[in-house]
Write a protein that holds these residues in place. Structure first.
Motif, PDB file in Angstrom:
ATOM      1  N   ILE A  95       0.840  -1.203   0.000  1.00  0.00           N
ATOM      2  CA  ILE A  95       0.000   0.000   0.000  1.00  0.00           C
ATOM      3  C   ILE A  95       0.879   1.260   0.000  1.00  0.00           C
ATOM      4  O   ILE A  95       0.609   2.242  -0.691  1.00  0.00           O
ATOM      5  CB  ILE A  95      -0.933  -0.013   1.234  1.00  0.00           C
ATOM      6  CG1 ILE A  95      -1.978  -1.113   1.070  1.00  0.00           C
ATOM      7  CG2 ILE A  95      -1.588   1.327   1.451  1.00  0.00           C
ATOM      8  CD1 ILE A  95      -2.885  -1.277   2.283  1.00  0.00           C
ATOM      9  N   PHE A  96       1.978   1.200   0.753  1.00  0.00           N
ATOM     10  CA  PHE A  96       2.853   2.375   0.881  1.00  0.00           C
ATOM     11  C   PHE A  96       3.648   2.674  -0.394  1.00  0.00           C
ATOM     12  O   PHE A  96       4.138   3.793  -0.566  1.00  0.00           O
ATOM     13  CB  PHE A  96       3.791   2.209   2.083  1.00  0.00           C
ATOM     14  CG  PHE A  96       3.238   2.871   3.311  1.00  0.00           C
ATOM     15  CD1 PHE A  96       1.997   2.505   3.811  1.00  0.00           C
ATOM     16  CD2 PHE A  96       3.939   3.881   3.962  1.00  0.00           C
ATOM     17  CE1 PHE A  96       1.458   3.125   4.934  1.00  0.00           C
ATOM     18  CE2 PHE A  96       3.407   4.521   5.089  1.00  0.00           C
ATOM     19  CZ  PHE A  96       2.166   4.144   5.568  1.00  0.00           C
ATOM     20  N   GLN A  97       3.771   1.657  -1.265  1.00  0.00           N
ATOM     21  CA  GLN A  97       4.448   1.911  -2.532  1.00  0.00           C
ATOM     22  C   GLN A  97       3.694   3.001  -3.301  1.00  0.00           C
ATOM     23  O   GLN A  97       4.271   3.973  -3.758  1.00  0.00           O
ATOM     24  CB  GLN A  97       4.469   0.630  -3.349  1.00  0.00           C
ATOM     25  CG  GLN A  97       5.790   0.361  -3.979  1.00  0.00           C
ATOM     26  CD  GLN A  97       5.840  -1.061  -4.483  1.00  0.00           C
ATOM     27  OE1 GLN A  97       5.114  -1.950  -4.032  1.00  0.00           O
ATOM     28  NE2 GLN A  97       6.709  -1.291  -5.437  1.00  0.00           N
ATOM     29  N   THR A  98       2.369   2.825  -3.395  1.00  0.00           N
ATOM     30  CA  THR A  98       1.545   3.822  -4.092  1.00  0.00           C
ATOM     31  C   THR A  98       1.510   5.122  -3.305  1.00  0.00           C
ATOM     32  O   THR A  98       1.714   6.206  -3.865  1.00  0.00           O
ATOM     33  CB  THR A  98       0.084   3.305  -4.218  1.00  0.00           C
ATOM     34  OG1 THR A  98       0.124   2.010  -4.780  1.00  0.00           O
ATOM     35  CG2 THR A  98      -0.757   4.238  -5.064  1.00  0.00           C
ATOM     36  N   ILE A  99       1.254   5.020  -2.012  1.00  0.00           N
ATOM     37  CA  ILE A  99       1.097   6.237  -1.202  1.00  0.00           C
ATOM     38  C   ILE A  99       2.393   7.057  -1.202  1.00  0.00           C
ATOM     39  O   ILE A  99       2.367   8.280  -1.359  1.00  0.00           O
ATOM     40  CB  ILE A  99       0.667   5.870   0.229  1.00  0.00           C
ATOM     41  CG1 ILE A  99      -0.759   5.333   0.204  1.00  0.00           C
ATOM     42  CG2 ILE A  99       0.788   7.071   1.170  1.00  0.00           C
ATOM     43  CD1 ILE A  99      -1.264   4.821   1.531  1.00  0.00           C
ATOM     44  N   GLY A 100       3.527   6.369  -1.072  1.00  0.00           N
ATOM     45  CA  GLY A 100       4.819   7.063  -1.066  1.00  0.00           C
ATOM     46  C   GLY A 100       5.046   7.802  -2.380  1.00  0.00           C
ATOM     47  O   GLY A 100       5.440   8.972  -2.395  1.00  0.00           O
ATOM     48  N   GLU A 101       4.764   7.115  -3.498  1.00  0.00           N
ATOM     49  CA  GLU A 101       4.939   7.750  -4.815  1.00  0.00           C
ATOM     50  C   GLU A 101       4.067   8.986  -4.956  1.00  0.00           C
ATOM     51  O   GLU A 101       4.509  10.042  -5.392  1.00  0.00           O
ATOM     52  CB  GLU A 101       4.525   6.766  -5.928  1.00  0.00           C
ATOM     53  CG  GLU A 101       5.628   5.830  -6.356  1.00  0.00           C
ATOM     54  CD  GLU A 101       5.079   4.718  -7.246  1.00  0.00           C
ATOM     55  OE1 GLU A 101       5.655   3.627  -7.192  1.00  0.00           O
ATOM     56  OE2 GLU A 101       4.058   4.944  -7.954  1.00  0.00           O
ATOM     57  N   LYS A 102       2.808   8.833  -4.562  1.00  0.00           N
ATOM     58  CA  LYS A 102       1.854   9.945  -4.736  1.00  0.00           C
ATOM     59  C   LYS A 102       2.213  11.110  -3.806  1.00  0.00           C
ATOM     60  O   LYS A 102       2.176  12.267  -4.217  1.00  0.00           O
ATOM     61  CB  LYS A 102       0.417   9.482  -4.440  1.00  0.00           C
ATOM     62  CG  LYS A 102      -0.059   8.351  -5.331  1.00  0.00           C
ATOM     63  CD  LYS A 102      -0.195   8.791  -6.767  1.00  0.00           C
ATOM     64  CE  LYS A 102      -0.792   7.684  -7.624  1.00  0.00           C
ATOM     65  NZ  LYS A 102      -0.768   8.012  -9.059  1.00  0.00           N
ATOM     66  N   ALA A 103       2.547  10.804  -2.575  1.00  0.00           N
ATOM     67  CA  ALA A 103       2.891  11.872  -1.631  1.00  0.00           C
ATOM     68  C   ALA A 103       4.149  12.596  -2.103  1.00  0.00           C
ATOM     69  O   ALA A 103       4.236  13.824  -2.046  1.00  0.00           O
ATOM     70  CB  ALA A 103       3.088  11.301  -0.234  1.00  0.00           C
ATOM     71  N   ALA A 104       5.116  11.836  -2.615  1.00  0.00           N
ATOM     72  CA  ALA A 104       6.362  12.470  -3.071  1.00  0.00           C
ATOM     73  C   ALA A 104       6.115  13.336  -4.298  1.00  0.00           C
ATOM     74  O   ALA A 104       6.756  14.372  -4.470  1.00  0.00           O
ATOM     75  CB  ALA A 104       7.405  11.405  -3.382  1.00  0.00           C
ATOM     76  N   SER A 105       5.180  12.918  -5.183  1.00  0.00           N
ATOM     77  CA  SER A 105       4.987  13.774  -6.359  1.00  0.00           C
ATOM     78  C   SER A 105       4.071  14.960  -6.077  1.00  0.00           C
ATOM     79  O   SER A 105       4.277  16.023  -6.642  1.00  0.00           O
ATOM     80  CB  SER A 105       4.524  12.994  -7.597  1.00  0.00           C
ATOM     81  OG  SER A 105       3.517  12.138  -7.283  1.00  0.00           O
ATOM     82  N   TYR A 106       3.078  14.816  -5.191  1.00  0.00           N
ATOM     83  CA  TYR A 106       2.123  15.923  -5.013  1.00  0.00           C
ATOM     84  C   TYR A 106       2.356  16.755  -3.741  1.00  0.00           C
ATOM     85  O   TYR A 106       1.840  17.865  -3.642  1.00  0.00           O
ATOM     86  CB  TYR A 106       0.692  15.387  -5.012  1.00  0.00           C
ATOM     87  CG  TYR A 106       0.294  14.788  -6.341  1.00  0.00           C
ATOM     88  CD1 TYR A 106       0.265  15.575  -7.496  1.00  0.00           C
ATOM     89  CD2 TYR A 106      -0.021  13.437  -6.441  1.00  0.00           C
ATOM     90  CE1 TYR A 106      -0.081  15.017  -8.716  1.00  0.00           C
ATOM     91  CE2 TYR A 106      -0.369  12.881  -7.658  1.00  0.00           C
ATOM     92  CZ  TYR A 106      -0.399  13.672  -8.794  1.00  0.00           C
ATOM     93  OH  TYR A 106      -0.737  13.128 -10.001  1.00  0.00           O
ATOM     94  N   ALA A 107       3.087  16.198  -2.795  1.00  0.00           N
ATOM     95  CA  ALA A 107       3.330  16.972  -1.555  1.00  0.00           C
ATOM     96  C   ALA A 107       4.771  16.768  -1.089  1.00  0.00           C
ATOM     97  O   ALA A 107       5.021  16.356   0.055  1.00  0.00           O
ATOM     98  CB  ALA A 107       2.348  16.533  -0.478  1.00  0.00           C
ATOM     99  N   PRO A 108       5.747  17.056  -1.985  1.00  0.00           N
ATOM    100  CA  PRO A 108       7.144  16.726  -1.649  1.00  0.00           C
ATOM    101  C   PRO A 108       7.696  17.500  -0.458  1.00  0.00           C
ATOM    102  O   PRO A 108       8.671  17.063   0.141  1.00  0.00           O
ATOM    103  CB  PRO A 108       7.910  17.089  -2.939  1.00  0.00           C
ATOM    104  CG  PRO A 108       7.037  18.069  -3.646  1.00  0.00           C
ATOM    105  CD  PRO A 108       5.624  17.728  -3.295  1.00  0.00           C
ATOM    106  N   ASP A 109       7.060  18.631  -0.120  1.00  0.00           N
ATOM    107  CA  ASP A 109       7.599  19.445   0.978  1.00  0.00           C
ATOM    108  C   ASP A 109       6.787  19.332   2.267  1.00  0.00           C
ATOM    109  O   ASP A 109       7.095  20.011   3.250  1.00  0.00           O
ATOM    110  CB  ASP A 109       7.636  20.927   0.548  1.00  0.00           C
ATOM    111  CG  ASP A 109       8.503  21.111  -0.684  1.00  0.00           C
ATOM    112  OD1 ASP A 109       9.553  20.437  -0.749  1.00  0.00           O
ATOM    113  OD2 ASP A 109       8.111  21.883  -1.571  1.00  0.00           O
ATOM    114  N   ALA A 110       5.740  18.511   2.247  1.00  0.00           N
ATOM    115  CA  ALA A 110       4.876  18.408   3.440  1.00  0.00           C
ATOM    116  C   ALA A 110       5.589  17.676   4.575  1.00  0.00           C
ATOM    117  O   ALA A 110       6.528  16.914   4.357  1.00  0.00           O
ATOM    118  CB  ALA A 110       3.599  17.653   3.078  1.00  0.00           C
ATOM    119  N   ILE A 111       5.117  17.922   5.782  1.00  0.00           N
ATOM    120  CA  ILE A 111       5.514  17.070   6.911  1.00  0.00           C
ATOM    121  C   ILE A 111       4.609  15.844   6.844  1.00  0.00           C
ATOM    122  O   ILE A 111       3.380  15.971   6.727  1.00  0.00           O
ATOM    123  CB  ILE A 111       5.273  17.782   8.264  1.00  0.00           C
ATOM    124  CG1 ILE A 111       5.945  19.162   8.307  1.00  0.00           C
ATOM    125  CG2 ILE A 111       5.714  16.886   9.419  1.00  0.00           C
ATOM    126  CD1 ILE A 111       7.426  19.167   8.311  1.00  0.00           C
TER     127      ILE A 111
END
Ligand SMILES: NC(=O)c1ccc[n+]([C@@H]2O[C@H](COP(=O)([O-])OP(=O)(O)OC[C@H]3O[C@@H](n4cnc5c(N)ncnc54)[C@H](O)[C@@H]3O)[C@@H](O)[C@H]2O)c1
Length: 306
Positions: A95-111
Motif C-alpha cells: 500500500i505504501f508503494q503507491t502512497i509514497g509515490e503519490k505523496a512524493a509527487s504531489y506533496a514533496p515538501d509536506a511534513i
C-alpha cells in the motif's frame, strides 16, 4: 493557509483524526483520501454537518498539492489473531508503494506523519524510497507513552487524577518498546519506582496489545491515536519548538544509522529540528539497542524485496 490531508481517512484512525482536527482551528482545509469511497463519503456527509463552517472534502491523490501536513493511516484491516504489528508489514508495504509515490509527487515538501503499522519500518521506507528528508518524517508512536502513564496510574496506589505525569517511551512501536522509568516525572519532579512497581507496570504494558486484540473486535485505538496525532499536528504547524517522542530516521544519534525508531524529538513547522540524545540508564540503553536491532533485522528481511 494550513491544509492537512489524511490518507486512509475512512478508517478508524483516519476518521478519528479528522474529528479531533475539526474540533480545533488547526486546519483551514481538510482533504480526506481513501480507497473506500462509500465509507469516506459517509464520514464526510457526517463531518460537514457537524462542522458546516469548515472546508472538509473528499480528495484524490492530486489534491495532496498544497498540504502542509499529510497524515497516513492507510492499511489493511486489523486482525485479532496477531501478537505483533509486524504481521501487517508485507501488506502495508504494498500500500505504501503507491502512497509514497503519490505523496512524493504531489506533496514533496509536506511534513508526513505516519501512523500505519509497523510504523518504524514504514516511516523508514518513505525516507529510503521516495526522497523525503528525515526532518519531514515523523512516525507516530505517542500511544506508547500514553499507555505508560495509564499503567503507572493503574499500579500506583490512589494517585489523584490531578497529578501530572511525564512518561516517555522510546524504541520500537511494538513488543520491544522501552518505557523510560528513569525519566518519569510527577508534577515536574523525578519519580522513583520500586522494583515491584516496575514489574507490575511492565506487565500491564507488555500484555496490553494481546488483551486488546483478545476482545475479538478488529477496531484499533482510534481515540487515543486521534488525540495524539492532533498533538503532533499542532506541533508541526507551530513556529514554537515542542518536544515529544516520535519515530525518526537516525543518522548517528544513539549510535544508530539507517533505521527509524522512537526517540525524543524537537519539532516545529520545519519538521524535526533535532533528535535529543538523552543519557539512559544502562538497562534502558541495552533495551534500546535490542529494540533497534529488532527493527534493523525486520528492515533487512523485508526491504530487500521491496
Ligand atoms: N501508530 C499507532 O499508534 C497506531 C495505532 C492504531 C493503529 N495503527 C495502525 O494504523 C493503520 C490504520 O488503522 P485503522 O484502525 O484506521 O484501520 P482501518 O482498516 O479502519 O482503516 C484503514 C483505511 O485505509 C484505507 N486504505 C487501504 N489502502 C489504501 C490506499 N492504498 N489508499 C488510501 N486508503 C487506503 C482503507 O480503505 C481503510 O479505510 C493500521 O496499520 C494500524 O495498525 C497505528
Amino acid at each position: 493557509m494550513r491544509k492537512i490531508s489524511i490518507i486512509g481517512s475512512a478508517g478508524t484512525l483516519g476518521s478519528a483524526c479528522a474529528m479531533t482536527i475539526s474540533l480545533t482551528n488547526a486546519a483551514d482545509e481538510l482533504c480526506l483520501i481513501d480507497v473506500n469511497e462509500a465509507l469516506l463519503n459517509n464520514h464526510i456527509m457526517d463531518l460537514e454537518n457537524a462542522f458546516p463552517g469548515k472546508n472538509i472534502y473528499r480528495g484524490e491523490y492530486e489534491d495532496l498539492i498544497g498540504s502542509s501536513v499529510v497524515i497516513i493511516t492507510a492499511g489493511v484491516p486489523n486482525r485479532n489473531d496477531e501478537t505483533s504489528r509486524d504481521a501487517y508489514l508485507a501488506d502495508n508495504l504494498r500500500i505504501f508503494q503507491t502512497i509514497g509515490e503519490k505523496a512524493a509527487s504531489y506533496a514533496p515538501d509536506a511534513i508526513i506523519i505516519t501512523a500505519s503499522n509497523p510504523v518504524d519500518i514504514l516511516n523508514y521506507y518513505l525516507y529510503k524510497k521516495f526522497g523525503f528528508s528525515r526532518n519531514q518524517l515523523i512516525g507516530y508512536n505517542l500511544n506508547d507513552s500514553y499507555r505508560f502513564e495509564w499503567a503507572i496510574r493503574k499500579v500506583l496506589p490512589a494517585e489523584p487524577f490531578s497529578s501530572n505525569f511525564y512518561t516517555p517511551v522510546i524504541g520500537e512501536h511494538g513488543e520491544t518498546q522501552v518505557p523510560l522509568f528513569s525519566k518519569v516525572q510527577k508534577n515536574g519532579t523525578p519519580y522513583t519506582f520500586t522494583a515491584k512497581q516496575k514489574d507490575e507496570i511492565n506487565k500491564e504494558i507488555n500484555t496490553w496489545f494481546v488483551r486488546f486484540n483478545s476482545l475479538n473486535v478488529p477496531r484499533t485505538t482510534g481515540w487515543t491515536t486521534g488525540v495524539g496525532i492532533l498533538r503532533v499536528v499542532r506541533a508541526v504547524l507551530d513556529e514554537e519548538e515542542t518536544s515529544f517522542i516520535g519515530s525518526s530516521v537516525l543518522d548517528g544519534e544513539y549510535q544508530q544509522h539507517d533505521i527509524s525508531i522512537g526517540v525524543p524529538i524537537t519539532v516545529n513547522k520545519k519538521g524535526i529540528l533535532k533528535v535529543q540524545e538523552w543519557e539512559l540508564d544502562s538497562d534502558e540503553q541495552s533495551a534500546f539497542e535490542k529494540s533497534a536491532a529488532k527493527i534493523r533485522t525486520t528492515l533487512l528481511t523485508h526491504m530487500a524485496h521491496s
